[in-house]
Design a protein around this motif. Structure first.
Motif, mmCIF file in Angstrom:
data_model
loop_
_atom_site.group_PDB
_atom_site.id
_atom_site.type_symbol
_atom_site.label_atom_id
_atom_site.label_comp_id
_atom_site.label_asym_id
_atom_site.label_seq_id
_atom_site.Cartn_x
_atom_site.Cartn_y
_atom_site.Cartn_z
ATOM 1 N N VAL A 44 1.193 2.512 -0.514
ATOM 2 C CA VAL A 44 1.508 1.687 -1.698
ATOM 3 C C VAL A 44 1.540 0.216 -1.299
ATOM 4 O O VAL A 44 0.994 -0.632 -2.009
ATOM 5 N N VAL A 45 2.144 -0.094 -0.172
ATOM 6 C CA VAL A 45 2.203 -1.486 0.296
ATOM 7 C C VAL A 45 0.786 -2.029 0.470
ATOM 8 O O VAL A 45 0.485 -3.159 0.066
ATOM 9 N N LYS A 46 -0.096 -1.215 1.034
ATOM 10 C CA LYS A 46 -1.493 -1.629 1.210
ATOM 11 C C LYS A 46 -2.150 -1.896 -0.144
ATOM 12 O O LYS A 46 -2.871 -2.886 -0.311
ATOM 13 N N LEU A 47 -1.895 -1.037 -1.138
ATOM 14 C CA LEU A 47 -2.438 -1.250 -2.487
ATOM 15 C C LEU A 47 -1.949 -2.578 -3.065
ATOM 16 O O LEU A 47 -2.721 -3.323 -3.673
ATOM 17 N N LEU A 48 -0.678 -2.858 -2.864
ATOM 18 C CA LEU A 48 -0.097 -4.107 -3.386
ATOM 19 C C LEU A 48 -0.743 -5.318 -2.713
ATOM 20 O O LEU A 48 -1.155 -6.270 -3.387
ATOM 21 N N GLU A 49 -0.830 -5.265 -1.409
ATOM 22 C CA GLU A 49 -1.351 -6.416 -0.672
ATOM 23 C C GLU A 49 -2.848 -6.619 -0.890
ATOM 24 O O GLU A 49 -3.340 -7.727 -0.739
ATOM 25 N N ASN A 50 -3.562 -5.547 -1.284
ATOM 26 C CA ASN A 50 -4.986 -5.668 -1.612
ATOM 27 C C ASN A 50 -5.209 -6.051 -3.072
ATOM 28 O O ASN A 50 -6.358 -6.143 -3.517
ATOM 29 N N GLY A 51 -4.122 -6.258 -3.823
ATOM 30 C CA GLY A 51 -4.244 -6.678 -5.206
ATOM 31 C C GLY A 51 -4.576 -5.565 -6.187
ATOM 32 O O GLY A 51 -4.933 -5.835 -7.331
ATOM 33 N N GLU A 52 -4.462 -4.303 -5.759
ATOM 34 C CA GLU A 52 -4.759 -3.172 -6.646
ATOM 35 C C GLU A 52 -3.700 -3.001 -7.731
ATOM 36 O O GLU A 52 -4.006 -2.564 -8.838
ATOM 37 N N ILE A 53 -2.453 -3.329 -7.383
ATOM 38 C CA ILE A 53 -1.330 -3.219 -8.320
ATOM 39 C C ILE A 53 -0.544 -4.525 -8.249
ATOM 40 O O ILE A 53 -0.174 -4.964 -7.156
ATOM 41 N N PRO A 54 -0.276 -5.148 -9.398
ATOM 42 C CA PRO A 54 0.540 -6.381 -9.372
ATOM 43 C C PRO A 54 1.976 -6.082 -8.931
ATOM 44 O O PRO A 54 2.480 -4.984 -9.171
ATOM 45 N N TYR A 55 2.607 -7.045 -8.306
ATOM 46 C CA TYR A 55 4.004 -6.901 -7.895
ATOM 47 C C TYR A 55 4.623 -8.278 -7.754
ATOM 48 O O TYR A 55 3.937 -9.294 -7.809
ATOM 49 N N ARG A 56 5.929 -8.296 -7.588
ATOM 50 C CA ARG A 56 6.624 -9.545 -7.292
ATOM 51 C C ARG A 56 7.557 -9.299 -6.125
ATOM 52 O O ARG A 56 7.869 -8.154 -5.808
ATOM 53 N N LYS A 57 7.963 -10.363 -5.489
ATOM 54 C CA LYS A 57 8.895 -10.238 -4.372
ATOM 55 C C LYS A 57 10.278 -10.655 -4.831
ATOM 56 O O LYS A 57 10.447 -11.650 -5.509
ATOM 57 N N ALA A 58 11.250 -9.850 -4.451
ATOM 58 C CA ALA A 58 12.662 -10.175 -4.671
ATOM 59 C C ALA A 58 13.268 -10.266 -3.280
ATOM 60 O O ALA A 58 13.607 -9.241 -2.671
ATOM 61 N N GLY A 59 13.324 -11.465 -2.753
ATOM 62 C CA GLY A 59 13.716 -11.635 -1.355
ATOM 63 C C GLY A 59 12.600 -11.087 -0.489
ATOM 64 O O GLY A 59 11.452 -11.514 -0.596
ATOM 65 N N THR A 60 12.920 -10.096 0.326
ATOM 66 C CA THR A 60 11.893 -9.479 1.172
ATOM 67 C C THR A 60 11.350 -8.186 0.563
ATOM 68 O O THR A 60 10.472 -7.542 1.144
ATOM 69 N N HIS A 61 11.885 -7.795 -0.588
ATOM 70 C CA HIS A 61 11.497 -6.530 -1.215
ATOM 71 C C HIS A 61 10.418 -6.734 -2.273
ATOM 72 O O HIS A 61 10.442 -7.690 -3.030
ATOM 73 N N ARG A 62 9.485 -5.797 -2.301
ATOM 74 C CA ARG A 62 8.449 -5.810 -3.337
ATOM 75 C C ARG A 62 8.945 -5.009 -4.532
ATOM 76 O O ARG A 62 9.487 -3.915 -4.364
ATOM 77 N N ARG A 63 8.701 -5.533 -5.726
ATOM 78 C CA ARG A 63 9.090 -4.848 -6.964
ATOM 79 C C ARG A 63 7.848 -4.667 -7.822
ATOM 80 O O ARG A 63 7.082 -5.601 -8.051
ATOM 81 N N ILE A 64 7.668 -3.448 -8.295
ATOM 82 C CA ILE A 64 6.488 -3.076 -9.081
ATOM 83 C C ILE A 64 6.943 -2.680 -10.472
ATOM 84 O O ILE A 64 7.881 -1.880 -10.614
ATOM 85 N N ARG A 65 6.285 -3.233 -11.485
ATOM 86 C CA ARG A 65 6.598 -2.829 -12.856
ATOM 87 C C ARG A 65 6.050 -1.430 -13.092
ATOM 88 O O ARG A 65 4.911 -1.124 -12.719
ATOM 89 N N TYR A 66 6.842 -0.592 -13.693
ATOM 90 C CA TYR A 66 6.433 0.783 -13.996
ATOM 91 C C TYR A 66 5.132 0.786 -14.790
ATOM 92 O O TYR A 66 4.223 1.564 -14.502
ATOM 93 N N GLU A 67 5.044 -0.102 -15.756
ATOM 94 C CA GLU A 67 3.854 -0.189 -16.606
ATOM 95 C C GLU A 67 2.589 -0.457 -15.767
ATOM 96 O O GLU A 67 1.548 0.161 -15.980
ATOM 97 N N ASP A 68 2.690 -1.354 -14.789
ATOM 98 C CA ASP A 68 1.549 -1.658 -13.921
ATOM 99 C C ASP A 68 1.180 -0.458 -13.052
ATOM 100 O O ASP A 68 -0.001 -0.184 -12.824
ATOM 101 N N LEU A 69 2.192 0.254 -12.567
ATOM 102 C CA LEU A 69 1.935 1.423 -11.746
ATOM 103 C C LEU A 69 1.213 2.509 -12.549
ATOM 104 O O LEU A 69 0.243 3.104 -12.077
ATOM 105 N N ILE A 70 1.652 2.732 -13.774
ATOM 106 C CA ILE A 70 1.040 3.756 -14.622
ATOM 107 C C ILE A 70 -0.389 3.348 -14.993
ATOM 108 O O ILE A 70 -1.283 4.196 -15.062
ATOM 109 N N GLU A 71 -0.635 2.064 -15.212
ATOM 110 C CA GLU A 71 -2.009 1.593 -15.471
ATOM 111 C C GLU A 71 -2.906 1.899 -14.278
ATOM 112 O O GLU A 71 -4.038 2.359 -14.436
#
Length: 150
Positions: free
Chosen positions: A96-123
């Motif tokens: 999943v981290v690789k998908l995020l860093e390759n731009g496959e799924i949008p995410y945001r960072k909260a401090g050092t943690h990645r946060r993924i919107r459920y809607e984006d994951l389901i898309e």
């Protein structure tokens, strides 16, 4: 066992049977009354009015329970951790981290943690499911052309 733990357990055979019957009845009622915007429900003598969308959601939940699945409701705007996303996709957290860093799924960072919107994951999941179906259809068509017998 706490009430929360009991609520997240897989349905036993009796619960699955009740869920199947309930889903069937709700599907029939929704089809018979397509213009109904609300429903009156009763639980142990207490009555309430709920919107049609809640009844439709209940039918879907009962359908999943009838198949023996546990159900979790997540608001579409909810954010989740990479581990939660990995659990939903049935893949590893590093994948999943690789998908995020390759731009496959949008995410945001909260401090050092990645946060993924459920809607984006389901898309993303829907896109991958569609791509898989298209690839399977192409393979089946090719097998037919080659006379492979399936």
């Amino acid at each position: 066992m706490s009430a929360a733990e009991q609520d997240n357990m897989l349905p036993d055979p009796e619960a699955a049977t009740l869920a199947r019957e309930g889903a069937t009845q709700l599907a029939r009622l929704l089809a018979e009354k397509p213009a109904a915007e609300r429903a009156q429900i009763r639980l142990d003598g207490t009555e309430m009015i709920v919107p049609r969308q809640a009844v439709v959601l209940l039918r879907e939940i009962l359908g999943q329970m009838a198949r023996g699945n546990a159900v979790t409701i997540v608001p579409t705007h909810a954010e989740m951790s990479t581990q939660d996303a990995a659990n939903i996709l049935n893949v590893s957290r590093p994948f999943v981290v690789k998908l995020l860093e390759n731009g496959e799924i949008p995410y945001r960072k909260a401090g050092t943690h990645r946060r993924i919107r459920y809607e984006d994951l389901i898309e993303y999941k829907a896109r991958m499911d569609r791509d898989s179906r298209e690839a399977m259809d192409a393979l089946a068509a090719q097998a037919q052309e080659l006379g492979m017998g399936y």
